[in-house]
Design a protein around this motif. Structure first.
Motif, PDB file in Angstrom:
ATOM      1  N   LEU A   1     -21.159  15.201 121.391  1.00 41.18           N
ATOM      2  CA  LEU A   1     -20.068  14.247 121.263  1.00 41.18           C
ATOM      3  C   LEU A   1     -19.788  13.609 122.609  1.00 41.18           C
ATOM      4  O   LEU A   1     -19.972  14.226 123.650  1.00 41.18           O
ATOM      5  CB  LEU A   1     -18.804  14.967 120.791  1.00 41.18           C
ATOM      6  CG  LEU A   1     -18.842  15.587 119.409  1.00 41.18           C
ATOM      7  CD1 LEU A   1     -17.582  16.393 119.172  1.00 41.18           C
ATOM      8  CD2 LEU A   1     -18.972  14.510 118.355  1.00 41.18           C
ATOM      9  N   LYS A   2     -19.310  12.389 122.574  1.00 41.63           N
ATOM     10  CA  LYS A   2     -18.909  11.706 123.795  1.00 41.63           C
ATOM     11  C   LYS A   2     -17.395  11.530 123.744  1.00 41.63           C
ATOM     12  O   LYS A   2     -16.863  10.973 122.789  1.00 41.63           O
ATOM     13  CB  LYS A   2     -19.589  10.338 123.883  1.00 41.63           C
ATOM     14  CG  LYS A   2     -19.217   9.561 125.122  1.00 41.63           C
ATOM     15  CD  LYS A   2     -19.883   8.196 125.097  1.00 41.63           C
ATOM     16  CE  LYS A   2     -19.556   7.396 126.328  1.00 41.63           C
ATOM     17  NZ  LYS A   2     -18.168   6.968 126.385  1.00 41.63           N
ATOM     18  N   TRP A   3     -16.717  12.030 124.758  1.00 37.46           N
ATOM     19  CA  TRP A   3     -15.264  11.893 124.831  1.00 37.46           C
ATOM     20  C   TRP A   3     -14.943  10.407 124.968  1.00 37.46           C
ATOM     21  O   TRP A   3     -15.412   9.747 125.891  1.00 37.46           O
ATOM     22  CB  TRP A   3     -14.735  12.691 126.008  1.00 37.46           C
ATOM     23  CG  TRP A   3     -13.255  12.671 126.180  1.00 37.46           C
ATOM     24  CD1 TRP A   3     -12.578  12.188 127.259  1.00 37.46           C
ATOM     25  CD2 TRP A   3     -12.253  13.163 125.277  1.00 37.46           C
ATOM     26  NE1 TRP A   3     -11.221  12.351 127.077  1.00 37.46           N
ATOM     27  CE2 TRP A   3     -10.996  12.936 125.869  1.00 37.46           C
ATOM     28  CE3 TRP A   3     -12.307  13.754 124.022  1.00 37.46           C
ATOM     29  CZ2 TRP A   3      -9.808  13.302 125.255  1.00 37.46           C
ATOM     30  CZ3 TRP A   3     -11.115  14.119 123.418  1.00 37.46           C
ATOM     31  CH2 TRP A   3      -9.892  13.890 124.032  1.00 37.46           C
ATOM     32  N   PRO A   4     -14.143   9.845 124.059  1.00 44.00           N
ATOM     33  CA  PRO A   4     -13.978   8.394 124.006  1.00 44.00           C
ATOM     34  C   PRO A   4     -12.954   7.802 124.983  1.00 44.00           C
ATOM     35  O   PRO A   4     -12.751   6.597 124.968  1.00 44.00           O
ATOM     36  CB  PRO A   4     -13.520   8.165 122.560  1.00 44.00           C
ATOM     37  CG  PRO A   4     -12.830   9.420 122.184  1.00 44.00           C
ATOM     38  CD  PRO A   4     -13.547  10.509 122.916  1.00 44.00           C
ATOM     39  N   PHE A   5     -12.343   8.619 125.845  1.00 47.54           N
ATOM     40  CA  PHE A   5     -11.266   8.103 126.698  1.00 47.54           C
ATOM     41  C   PHE A   5     -11.565   8.284 128.175  1.00 47.54           C
ATOM     42  O   PHE A   5     -12.192   9.260 128.581  1.00 47.54           O
ATOM     43  CB  PHE A   5      -9.943   8.836 126.398  1.00 47.54           C
ATOM     44  CG  PHE A   5      -9.556   8.832 124.954  1.00 47.54           C
ATOM     45  CD1 PHE A   5      -9.213   7.653 124.316  1.00 47.54           C
ATOM     46  CD2 PHE A   5      -9.525   9.999 124.233  1.00 47.54           C
ATOM     47  CE1 PHE A   5      -8.850   7.652 122.987  1.00 47.54           C
ATOM     48  CE2 PHE A   5      -9.169  10.007 122.895  1.00 47.54           C
ATOM     49  CZ  PHE A   5      -8.830   8.836 122.274  1.00 47.54           C
ATOM     50  N   ARG A   6     -11.075   7.329 128.956  1.00 49.36           N
ATOM     51  CA  ARG A   6     -11.047   7.489 130.408  1.00 49.36           C
ATOM     52  C   ARG A   6      -9.736   8.169 130.756  1.00 49.36           C
ATOM     53  O   ARG A   6      -8.801   8.193 129.951  1.00 49.36           O
ATOM     54  CB  ARG A   6     -11.120   6.128 131.092  1.00 49.36           C
ATOM     55  CG  ARG A   6     -12.412   5.377 130.834  1.00 49.36           C
ATOM     56  CD  ARG A   6     -12.441   4.072 131.612  1.00 49.36           C
ATOM     57  NE  ARG A   6     -11.120   3.443 131.583  1.00 49.36           N
ATOM     58  CZ  ARG A   6     -10.860   2.233 131.128  1.00 49.36           C
ATOM     59  NH1 ARG A   6     -11.820   1.485 130.679  1.00 49.36           N
ATOM     60  NH2 ARG A   6      -9.627   1.751 131.134  1.00 49.36           N
ATOM     61  N   SER A   7      -9.624   8.704 131.961  1.00 46.09           N
ATOM     62  CA  SER A   7      -8.403   9.416 132.370  1.00 46.09           C
ATOM     63  C   SER A   7      -7.168   8.532 132.273  1.00 46.09           C
ATOM     64  O   SER A   7      -6.092   8.995 131.899  1.00 46.09           O
ATOM     65  CB  SER A   7      -8.547   9.954 133.793  1.00 46.09           C
ATOM     66  OG  SER A   7      -9.451  11.035 133.793  1.00 46.09           O
ATOM     67  N   GLU A   8      -7.317   7.234 132.592  1.00 47.43           N
ATOM     68  CA  GLU A   8      -6.166   6.318 132.510  1.00 47.43           C
ATOM     69  C   GLU A   8      -5.703   6.174 131.057  1.00 47.43           C
ATOM     70  O   GLU A   8      -4.506   6.110 130.783  1.00 47.43           O
ATOM     71  CB  GLU A   8      -6.512   4.921 133.054  1.00 47.43           C
ATOM     72  CG  GLU A   8      -7.078   4.897 134.460  1.00 47.43           C
ATOM     73  CD  GLU A   8      -8.588   5.110 134.494  1.00 47.43           C
ATOM     74  OE1 GLU A   8      -9.349   4.495 133.729  1.00 47.43           O
ATOM     75  OE2 GLU A   8      -9.010   5.941 135.317  1.00 47.43           O
ATOM     76  N   ASP A   9      -6.665   6.123 130.132  1.00 44.79           N
ATOM     77  CA  ASP A   9      -6.333   6.026 128.705  1.00 44.79           C
ATOM     78  C   ASP A   9      -5.605   7.285 128.249  1.00 44.79           C
ATOM     79  O   ASP A   9      -4.648   7.214 127.478  1.00 44.79           O
ATOM     80  CB  ASP A   9      -7.596   5.848 127.857  1.00 44.79           C
ATOM     81  CG  ASP A   9      -8.363   4.581 128.187  1.00 44.79           C
ATOM     82  OD1 ASP A   9      -7.729   3.592 128.623  1.00 44.79           O
ATOM     83  OD2 ASP A   9      -9.598   4.581 128.013  1.00 44.79           O
ATOM     84  N   VAL A  10      -6.070   8.419 128.737  1.00 43.96           N
ATOM     85  CA  VAL A  10      -5.445   9.694 128.372  1.00 43.96           C
ATOM     86  C   VAL A  10      -4.002   9.706 128.847  1.00 43.96           C
ATOM     87  O   VAL A  10      -3.097  10.096 128.093  1.00 43.96           O
ATOM     88  CB  VAL A  10      -6.236  10.888 128.961  1.00 43.96           C
ATOM     89  CG1 VAL A  10      -5.450  12.181 128.826  1.00 43.96           C
ATOM     90  CG2 VAL A  10      -7.589  11.005 128.285  1.00 43.96           C
ATOM     91  N   GLN A  11      -3.762   9.259 130.065  1.00 43.03           N
ATOM     92  CA  GLN A  11      -2.393   9.262 130.598  1.00 43.03           C
ATOM     93  C   GLN A  11      -1.478   8.377 129.759  1.00 43.03           C
ATOM     94  O   GLN A  11      -0.342   8.748 129.465  1.00 43.03           O
ATOM     95  CB  GLN A  11      -2.360   8.815 132.062  1.00 43.03           C
ATOM     96  CG  GLN A  11      -0.992   8.969 132.706  1.00 43.03           C
ATOM     97  CD  GLN A  11      -0.471  10.393 132.644  1.00 43.03           C
ATOM     98  OE1 GLN A  11      -1.168  11.340 132.988  1.00 43.03           O
ATOM     99  NE2 GLN A  11       0.759  10.557 132.186  1.00 43.03           N
TER     100      GLN A  11
END
Length: 141
Positions: free
Chosen positions: A109-119
């Protein structure tokens, strides 16, 4: 009275989505090693939102459920939380990244978010939880 049923239905929908997302995050933790911190942050906020929503559900199902004065605030916050959880579920179950990786012979699986998106997502989920908690506090005083 109908408003209370709508709020209760929204609470149930949030709880169900939170359970789905928690399971998806667990699957991603197993399959994606470099995104563990981001996955943990999202999973924590989803779990917090679920816990607060379960409190709302208990309150609405109780004998005082029909006397809630701030139920409209609860309803709005639950709708916001539900919408964010639905978007999160869609992103986590997206078939695009899985199909592309299968073509390459990979099953990961590929995690679909960048850290900024997660925040941003964490902030939205925190805001929903806080709004629900505040509405519960007002109704219980």
């Amino acid at each position: 009275m109908a408003e209370v049923f709508g709020t209760a239905a929204s609470a149930l929908a949030v709880i169900e989505l939170a359970v789905k997302i928690t399971k998806l995050c667990a699957q991603y933790v197993e399959d994606v090693s470099n995104a563990r911190d981001d996955i943990g942050r999202i999973n924590t906020e989803v779990t917090n939102l679920k816990a607060v929503t379960e409190s709302v559900r208990k309150l609405l199902d109780g004998p005082q459920g029909t006397k809630l004065r701030t139920s409209q605030n609860l309803y709005t916050a639950l709708q916001d939380g539900q919408g964010e959880l639905q978007r999160l579920e869609e992103d986590l179950t997206s078939r695009k990244s899985r199909k592309a990786m299968r073509r390459c012979g990979l099953r990961a699986l590929k995690w679909p978010f960048r850290s900024e998106d997660v925040q941003k997502k964490v902030d939205i989920l925190q805001r929903c939880s806080q709004t629900i908690s505040l509405a519960l506090q007002v109704d219980q005083t």
